[in-house]
Scaffold this active site. Sequence first.
Site, PDB file in Angstrom:
ATOM      1  N   GLN A 102      -6.028  -7.124 -10.103  1.00 24.97           N
ATOM      2  CA  GLN A 102      -5.654  -5.700 -10.126  1.00 24.97           C
ATOM      3  C   GLN A 102      -6.370  -5.008 -11.291  1.00 24.97           C
ATOM      4  OE1 GLN A 102      -1.111  -5.230  -9.403  1.00 24.97           O
ATOM      5  NE2 GLN A 102      -1.408  -7.290 -10.242  1.00 24.97           N
ATOM      6  N   ASP A 105     -11.087  -3.885 -15.575  1.00 20.33           N
ATOM      7  CA  ASP A 105     -11.880  -3.996 -16.805  1.00 20.33           C
ATOM      8  C   ASP A 105     -13.148  -4.832 -16.657  1.00 20.33           C
ATOM      9  OD1 ASP A 105      -9.247  -6.175 -18.097  1.00 20.33           O
ATOM     10  OD2 ASP A 105     -10.972  -6.684 -16.853  1.00 20.33           O
ATOM     11  N   HIS A 120      -8.231  -2.966  -7.172  1.00 20.80           N
ATOM     12  CA  HIS A 120      -7.984  -1.610  -7.684  1.00 20.80           C
ATOM     13  C   HIS A 120      -9.271  -0.972  -8.194  1.00 20.80           C
ATOM     14  CE1 HIS A 120      -3.426  -2.462  -8.392  1.00 20.80           C
ATOM     15  NE2 HIS A 120      -3.704  -2.191  -7.129  1.00 20.80           N
ATOM     16  N   CYS A 128     -18.870   9.976  -6.621  1.00 26.25           N
ATOM     17  CA  CYS A 128     -19.007  11.446  -6.538  1.00 26.25           C
ATOM     18  C   CYS A 128     -17.953  12.008  -5.581  1.00 26.25           C
ATOM     19  CB  CYS A 128     -20.410  11.802  -6.038  1.00 26.25           C
ATOM     20  SG  CYS A 128     -20.625  13.576  -5.816  1.00 26.25           S
ATOM     21  N   CYS A 131     -20.383  13.920  -2.594  1.00 24.43           N
ATOM     22  CA  CYS A 131     -21.202  13.180  -1.604  1.00 24.43           C
ATOM     23  C   CYS A 131     -20.737  11.735  -1.449  1.00 24.43           C
ATOM     24  CB  CYS A 131     -22.681  13.218  -2.013  1.00 24.43           C
ATOM     25  SG  CYS A 131     -23.039  12.241  -3.490  1.00 24.43           S
ATOM     26  N   THR A 188       1.030 -10.302 -14.309  1.00 26.76           N
ATOM     27  CA  THR A 188       1.286  -9.038 -13.622  1.00 26.76           C
ATOM     28  C   THR A 188       2.785  -8.805 -13.530  1.00 26.76           C
ATOM     29  OG1 THR A 188       0.949  -7.712 -11.619  1.00 26.76           O
ATOM     30  CG2 THR A 188       1.109 -10.096 -11.304  1.00 26.76           C
ATOM     31  N   ALA A 231      -1.081 -16.338 -21.009  1.00 31.41           N
ATOM     32  CA  ALA A 231      -2.073 -16.854 -20.050  1.00 31.41           C
ATOM     33  C   ALA A 231      -3.212 -17.564 -20.776  1.00 31.41           C
ATOM     34  CB  ALA A 231      -2.621 -15.686 -19.230  1.00 31.41           C
TER      35      ALA A 231
HETATM   36  C1  BV8 Z   1      -0.832   2.893  -2.004  1.00 30.30           C
HETATM   37  C2  BV8 Z   1      -5.427   2.542 -11.447  1.00 30.30           C
HETATM   38  C3  BV8 Z   1      -0.543   4.093  -0.047  1.00 30.30           C
HETATM   39  C4  BV8 Z   1      -6.583   1.878 -11.957  1.00 30.30           C
HETATM   40  C5  BV8 Z   1      -3.414   1.493 -10.686  1.00 30.30           C
HETATM   41  C6  BV8 Z   1       7.717   3.652  -4.499  1.00 30.30           C
HETATM   42  C7  BV8 Z   1       7.648   4.875  -5.133  1.00 30.30           C
HETATM   43  C8  BV8 Z   1       6.432   5.501  -5.401  1.00 30.30           C
HETATM   44  C9  BV8 Z   1       5.248   4.904  -5.026  1.00 30.30           C
HETATM   45  C10 BV8 Z   1       5.330   3.676  -4.402  1.00 30.30           C
HETATM   46  C11 BV8 Z   1       6.532   3.054  -4.131  1.00 30.30           C
HETATM   47  N1  BV8 Z   1       6.270   1.865  -3.531  1.00 30.30           N
HETATM   48  C12 BV8 Z   1       4.942   1.709  -3.404  1.00 30.30           C
HETATM   49  C13 BV8 Z   1       4.363   2.838  -3.916  1.00 30.30           C
HETATM   50  C14 BV8 Z   1       3.004   3.114  -3.999  1.00 30.30           C
HETATM   51  C15 BV8 Z   1       2.384   2.728  -5.335  1.00 30.30           C
HETATM   52  C16 BV8 Z   1       3.182   1.765  -6.176  1.00 30.30           C
HETATM   53  O1  BV8 Z   1       3.119   0.566  -5.982  1.00 30.30           O
HETATM   54  N2  BV8 Z   1       3.925   2.299  -7.132  1.00 30.30           N
HETATM   55  C17 BV8 Z   1       4.758   1.443  -7.972  1.00 30.30           C
HETATM   56  C18 BV8 Z   1       4.443   1.704  -9.432  1.00 30.30           C
HETATM   57  C19 BV8 Z   1       6.189   1.726  -7.633  1.00 30.30           C
HETATM   58  N3  BV8 Z   1       1.171   2.079  -4.939  1.00 30.30           N
HETATM   59  C20 BV8 Z   1       0.117   2.841  -4.702  1.00 30.30           C
HETATM   60  O2  BV8 Z   1       0.103   4.053  -4.812  1.00 30.30           O
HETATM   61  C21 BV8 Z   1      -1.114   2.104  -4.205  1.00 30.30           C
HETATM   62  N4  BV8 Z   1      -1.598   2.784  -3.071  1.00 30.30           N
HETATM   63  O3  BV8 Z   1       0.212   2.349  -1.835  1.00 30.30           O
HETATM   64  O4  BV8 Z   1      -1.378   3.739  -1.132  1.00 30.30           O
HETATM   65  C22 BV8 Z   1      -1.463   4.495   0.988  1.00 30.30           C
HETATM   66  C23 BV8 Z   1      -1.583   3.681   2.106  1.00 30.30           C
HETATM   67  C24 BV8 Z   1      -2.425   4.097   3.110  1.00 30.30           C
HETATM   68  C25 BV8 Z   1      -3.154   5.269   2.969  1.00 30.30           C
HETATM   69  C26 BV8 Z   1      -3.048   6.053   1.835  1.00 30.30           C
HETATM   70  C27 BV8 Z   1      -2.199   5.667   0.829  1.00 30.30           C
HETATM   71  C28 BV8 Z   1      -2.193   2.135  -5.278  1.00 30.30           C
HETATM   72  C29 BV8 Z   1      -1.792   1.253  -6.393  1.00 30.30           C
HETATM   73  C30 BV8 Z   1      -2.917   1.188  -7.415  1.00 30.30           C
HETATM   74  C31 BV8 Z   1      -2.584   2.112  -8.520  1.00 30.30           C
HETATM   75  N5  BV8 Z   1      -3.602   2.038  -9.535  1.00 30.30           N
HETATM   76  N6  BV8 Z   1      -4.255   1.689 -11.667  1.00 30.30           N
HETATM   77  C32 BV8 Z   1      -6.472   1.850 -13.448  1.00 30.30           C
HETATM   78  O5  BV8 Z   1      -6.621   2.923 -14.046  1.00 30.30           O
HETATM   79  O6  BV8 Z   1      -6.227   0.765 -13.974  1.00 30.30           O
HETATM   80  S1  BV8 Z   1      -2.034   0.580 -10.943  1.00 30.30           S
HETATM   81  C33 BV8 Z   1      -2.064  -0.199 -12.455  1.00 30.30           C
HETATM   82  O7  BV8 Z   1      -0.966  -1.097 -12.388  1.00 30.30           O
HETATM   83  C34 BV8 Z   1      -3.278  -1.066 -12.728  1.00 30.30           C
HETATM   84  O8  BV8 Z   1      -4.235  -1.092 -11.696  1.00 30.30           O
HETATM   85  C35 BV8 Z   1      -2.664  -2.446 -12.904  1.00 30.30           C
HETATM   86  O9  BV8 Z   1      -3.547  -3.424 -12.563  1.00 30.30           O
HETATM   87  C36 BV8 Z   1      -1.525  -2.340 -11.987  1.00 30.30           C
HETATM   88  C37 BV8 Z   1      -0.473  -3.369 -12.035  1.00 30.30           C
HETATM   89  O10 BV8 Z   1      -0.035  -3.488 -13.383  1.00 30.30           O
HETATM   90  P1  BV8 Z   1      -0.105  -4.943 -14.040  1.00 30.30           P
HETATM   91  O11 BV8 Z   1      -1.512  -5.414 -13.920  1.00 30.30           O
HETATM   92  O12 BV8 Z   1       0.954  -5.798 -13.464  1.00 30.30           O
HETATM   93  O13 BV8 Z   1       0.151  -4.615 -15.549  1.00 30.30           O
HETATM   94  P2  BV8 Z   1       1.567  -4.355 -16.259  1.00 30.30           P
HETATM   95  O14 BV8 Z   1       1.271  -3.742 -17.582  1.00 30.30           O
HETATM   96  O15 BV8 Z   1       2.484  -3.643 -15.315  1.00 30.30           O
HETATM   97  O16 BV8 Z   1       2.167  -5.820 -16.467  1.00 30.30           O
HETATM   98  C38 BV8 Z   1       1.540  -6.734 -17.355  1.00 30.30           C
HETATM   99  C39 BV8 Z   1       2.249  -8.062 -17.163  1.00 30.30           C
HETATM  100  O17 BV8 Z   1       1.614  -9.043 -17.973  1.00 30.30           O
HETATM  101  C40 BV8 Z   1       3.713  -8.023 -17.591  1.00 30.30           C
HETATM  102  O18 BV8 Z   1       4.482  -8.716 -16.621  1.00 30.30           O
HETATM  103  C41 BV8 Z   1       3.709  -8.795 -18.933  1.00 30.30           C
HETATM  104  O19 BV8 Z   1       4.935  -9.526 -19.085  1.00 30.30           O
HETATM  105  C42 BV8 Z   1       2.577  -9.757 -18.714  1.00 30.30           C
HETATM  106  N7  BV8 Z   1       1.887 -10.187 -19.929  1.00 30.30           N
HETATM  107  C43 BV8 Z   1       1.600  -9.450 -21.040  1.00 30.30           C
HETATM  108  N8  BV8 Z   1       0.869 -10.206 -21.899  1.00 30.30           N
HETATM  109  C44 BV8 Z   1       0.670 -11.418 -21.303  1.00 30.30           C
HETATM  110  C45 BV8 Z   1       1.321 -11.412 -20.049  1.00 30.30           C
HETATM  111  N9  BV8 Z   1       1.305 -12.481 -19.219  1.00 30.30           N
HETATM  112  C46 BV8 Z   1       0.636 -13.572 -19.624  1.00 30.30           C
HETATM  113  N10 BV8 Z   1      -0.016 -13.653 -20.825  1.00 30.30           N
HETATM  114  C47 BV8 Z   1      -0.018 -12.597 -21.671  1.00 30.30           C
HETATM  115  N11 BV8 Z   1      -0.669 -12.715 -22.859  1.00 30.30           N
HETATM  116 ZN    ZN Z   2     -22.817  13.539  -5.265  1.00 33.55          ZN
END
Ligand code: BV8
Ligand code: ZN
Length: 241
Positions: A102, A105, A120, A128, A131, A188, A231
């Site tokens: 996901q 980076d 993602h 763009c 286009c 995640t 990790a």
């Molecule tokens: C879609 C952009 C539909 C890129 C990202 C209910 C309400 C509202 C919306 C929704 C819903 N249910 C579903 C949705 C839709 C929504 C969604 O899931 N919302 C959630 C938040 C409720 N999903 C979407 O909108 C997706 N699209 O569904 O489209 C559709 C279908 C057809 C046609 C049209 C439309 C799109 C989802 C993508 C969103 N983009 N980011 C960017 O700028 O990065 S999401 C963002 O969160 C990042 O991409 C990231 O990768 C992703 C997930 O987060 P994590 O990677 O899990 O990171 P997080 O910080 O949350 O957690 C870190 C974890 O690591 C923790 O558990 C922590 O304990 C652990 N950790 C920390 N340190 C360590 C560790 N583990 C091990 N070792 C360590 N050292």
């Molecule tokens: Zn263009």
Amino acid sequence: MDPRAISKIKERLEASKSPVALTGAGVSAESGVPTFRGPNGLWKTYKPEDLATPEAFERDPFLVWEWYNFRREKIASVSPNPAHEALARLEASKPSFTLITQNVDGLHCLAGSRNVLEIHGSIWNLRCVECGNSSENRDVPIGILPRCACGGLLRPGVVWFGESLPEDIMNAAFEAAEKADFMMVVGTSGVVQPAASLASVAKRAGAFTVEINTDSTPLSDIMDERVEGRAGEILPVLVTA
Ligand code: BV8
Ligand code: ZN
């Protein structure tokens, strides 16, 4: 780390014919890349709907580009950590290994992973809005607002909330999860869909599922094994050279 769980996971991984990993921001945390939802995560300072949605970009492309520029600068200054390196080693020893991330980076590729599904998108990709031309750009900092040769505004080539994931990449990810006999879910929070559903797809397909996380998540209950911890510490133990 529970030695019994570790040896069981190692055994399963070594015997696996079609291993898959699903990674999130936690895999890059030890490189110094902020996560989204952790204690000092990005969403603590910013609101996702203000920055990671097409509406936000429409409303204030400058603010959104400032945020992505800040993240690009941060990511450009860090290196892959032992978690990324262990997964690259796993692919070298098991070419059938599929890495679904996901993260935007690019650190898995920098660590040497080749078979990476960036569901993602990538922060280094620009697209763009006029286009649709897509290109790689590693300028740090990037001039804001970046423009396409056609004059259109360039946006970050990532998937925002409310946007569908790249179909071909998502199909490959679901196919890998359906064929998996071993699935590691690493760093995640398991709250973003449809990415998180890949874990239950693998589980339903009969894969041995493992969660590696410093915390528990909504996916924890469906896992066959969990290893609580960093990790960067756990993956190198599971993927011995
Ligand atoms: C879609 C952009 C539909 C890129 C990202 C209910 C309400 C509202 C919306 C929704 C819903 N249910 C579903 C949705 C839709 C929504 C969604 O899931 N919302 C959630 C938040 C409720 N999903 C979407 O909108 C997706 N699209 O569904 O489209 C559709 C279908 C057809 C046609 C049209 C439309 C799109 C989802 C993508 C969103 N983009 N980011 C960017 O700028 O990065 S999401 C963002 O969160 C990042 O991409 C990231 O990768 C992703 C997930 O987060 P994590 O990677 O899990 O990171 P997080 O910080 O949350 O957690 C870190 C974890 O690591 C923790 O558990 C922590 O304990 C652990 N950790 C920390 N340190 C360590 C560790 N583990 C091990 N070792 C360590 N050292
Ligand atoms: Zn263009």
